[in-house]
Design an enzyme around this catalytic site. Structure first.
Site, PDB file in Angstrom:
ATOM      1  N   LYS A   8      35.995  39.510  41.892  1.00 22.54           N
ATOM      2  CA  LYS A   8      35.242  40.477  41.086  1.00 22.54           C
ATOM      3  C   LYS A   8      33.766  40.501  41.484  1.00 22.54           C
ATOM      4  CE  LYS A   8      38.114  40.632  36.868  1.00 22.54           C
ATOM      5  NZ  LYS A   8      39.236  39.749  37.142  1.00 22.54           N
ATOM      6  N   SER A  49      36.107  38.378  32.296  1.00 16.98           N
ATOM      7  CA  SER A  49      36.909  38.636  33.491  1.00 16.98           C
ATOM      8  C   SER A  49      37.982  39.685  33.202  1.00 16.98           C
ATOM      9  CB  SER A  49      37.568  37.333  33.989  1.00 16.98           C
ATOM     10  OG  SER A  49      37.848  37.396  35.349  1.00 16.98           O
ATOM     11  N   SER A  86      39.875  35.788  40.262  1.00 21.45           N
ATOM     12  CA  SER A  86      38.836  36.685  39.747  1.00 21.45           C
ATOM     13  C   SER A  86      37.473  36.496  40.390  1.00 21.45           C
ATOM     14  CB  SER A  86      38.713  36.522  38.226  1.00 21.45           C
ATOM     15  OG  SER A  86      39.811  37.128  37.577  1.00 21.45           O
TER      16      SER A  86
END
Length: 416
Positions: A104, A160, A101
């Site tokens: 991101k 997340s 993640s």
């Protein structure tokens, strides 16, 4: 004669003992231990400097510099000065690994500017929540419910939430369009180790990034006020399910970045201002953080520690930050965080214009000095802030401007 023999035997025994103590066995054992650690199997990029493409730890300690933390188990890590771009130390910085993640950060840096204002509302459809990977982290977005862009970004940064990522991607133009835009933006940032397959960082074949690239994403993202706000927020309220005939309630969400919120065995890190953590089975734990201390702003990225210690990604990141603050000014940089391509082009254009107007070498040198202030790396500087990094992007060039306060949400950090 017996006394002489005894003396000789004593000397020989001492000599043999000393040989055993300093024999290569100790080094051999260390080599065996190092051999157990995974290593890059192919050549790495040299973007940012030749040493960043070398396998293993790269550091140049000067007089009075502290040694690196012991027992660093991450496959890849990097510590850099967010203002100057100097890489203070690195380990397999360009090794292409699954990012989880932390990708991101690139998603937000790419998409966030296009989805304005933050108060913009969106009705989520069933199709927008399809295609989310099994076992994904979710914030709790519901179909047929209204959310603001602000709500969804909080879901991305704090929890997340892959559900929030997919909805924002659809708002941006669809997942394929978002992936393509992220890839273009990565190339603009000169993050050439990165291949984007999914916008949320979920494990996908051939989706990779590197500690170097993730650090570039964080540095670029932190130029944006909204990005800074979300990255530094500890807790927030998120809209819950709308039940018929009742007022819609919200529930509290907490940032999963343990250096912000703390956890059992992990203390909140003093001066932390974000940025993003991640985990998947394939990627292991990944983390990029930014922190400020005594006016110095550092970036650190840690990828896939092998330590059995709980929260090793945070303890190793905190240790590297501590080292970086202590070592700053006492080490020779082993590389640099490169500027975006547009910034390089802007600098070249300014230099060419200045040279054209200059009357002689001294005039040209003065123009070049004006275009690239000392200590900026030609195009990069940053503004320090209380508790974190702030900067402003203008015409592709980062300029020292003024101090900015952190937004209110970013101040909601645990007491230290």
């Amino acid at each position: 004669m017996p006394a002489l023999k005894k003396t000789v035997m004593t000397v020989l025994s001492a000599a043999l003992l000393s040989v055993c103590v300093v024999s290569p066995a100790g080094a051999a054992d260390k080599d065996k231990t190092d051999d157990k650690q995974p290593k890059p199997t192919g050549p790495m990029s040299t973007v940012g400097g030749e040493r960043l493409g070398e396998v293993g730890t790269q550091v140049s300690l000067g007089p009075g510099a502290p040694v690196l933390p012991k027992d660093l188990s991450a496959r890849s890590w990097i510590v850099a000065d967010a203002e100057s771009g100097d890489v203070l130390a690195a380990h397999n910085a360009h090794w292409r690994l699954p990012p989880a993640s932390t990708l991101k950060m690139l998603f937000a840096d790419t998409v966030l500017p296009a989805l304005q204002p933050k108060s913009l509302t969106h009705l989520v459809t069933e199709d927008e929540l399809s295609g989310i990977g099994e076992g994904s982290s979710l914030v709790g977005v519901k179909e047929d419910h209204l959310y603001t862009v602000h709500d969804l970004w909080l879901g991305v940064f704090l929890r997340s939430g892959n559900d929030a990522v997919h909805v924002l991607s659809e708002m941006y133009g669809g997942v394929p369009a978002t992936v393509a835009a992220m890839q273009r933006h990565a190339e603009e940032l000169q993050a050439l180790d990165t291949r984007v397959v999914s916008p949320d960082g979920y494990d996908a074949p051939e989706q990779v990034s590197s500690a170097y690239d993730l650090t570039l994403f964080a540095r670029s993202g932190m130029q944006k006020a909204d990005f800074r706000e979300y990255a530094a927020t500890a807790t927030a309220e998120f809209p819950g399910e709308q039940k018929k005939g009742k007022k819609r309630k919200s529930f509290e969400i907490q940032n999963t970045n343990r250096l912000i919120t703390g956890d059992i065995g992990v203390e909140p890190y003093k001066g932390i201002a974000g940025v993003k953590n991640g985990y998947t089975t394939h990627a292991g734990n990944t983390f990029t953080g930014i922190a400020e201390r005594d006016g110095k702003v550092l970036l650190v990225t840690v990828m896939n520690p092998s330590s059995d210690e709980s929260h090793a990604v945070y303890t190793e990141a905190a240790g590297l930050l501590d080292w970086g603050f202590s070592a700053s000014g006492k080490v020779t940089p082993v590389g640099e965080l490169v500027p975006p391509k547009s910034a390089v082009a802007a600098k070249g254009s300014e230099a060419a214009t200045g040279a054209g107007k200059a009357e002689g070498k001294e005039h040209a040198a003065a123009a070049a000095t004006t275009a690239a202030p000392a200590g900026s790396g030609g195009v990069w500087t940053a503004l320090s802030v209380t508790g974190g990094l702030l900067a402003v992007l203008a015409a592709g060039v980062f300029l020292v401007n003024r101090r900015w306060p952190l937004p209110d949400l970013a101040r909601r950090l645990p007491r230290r």
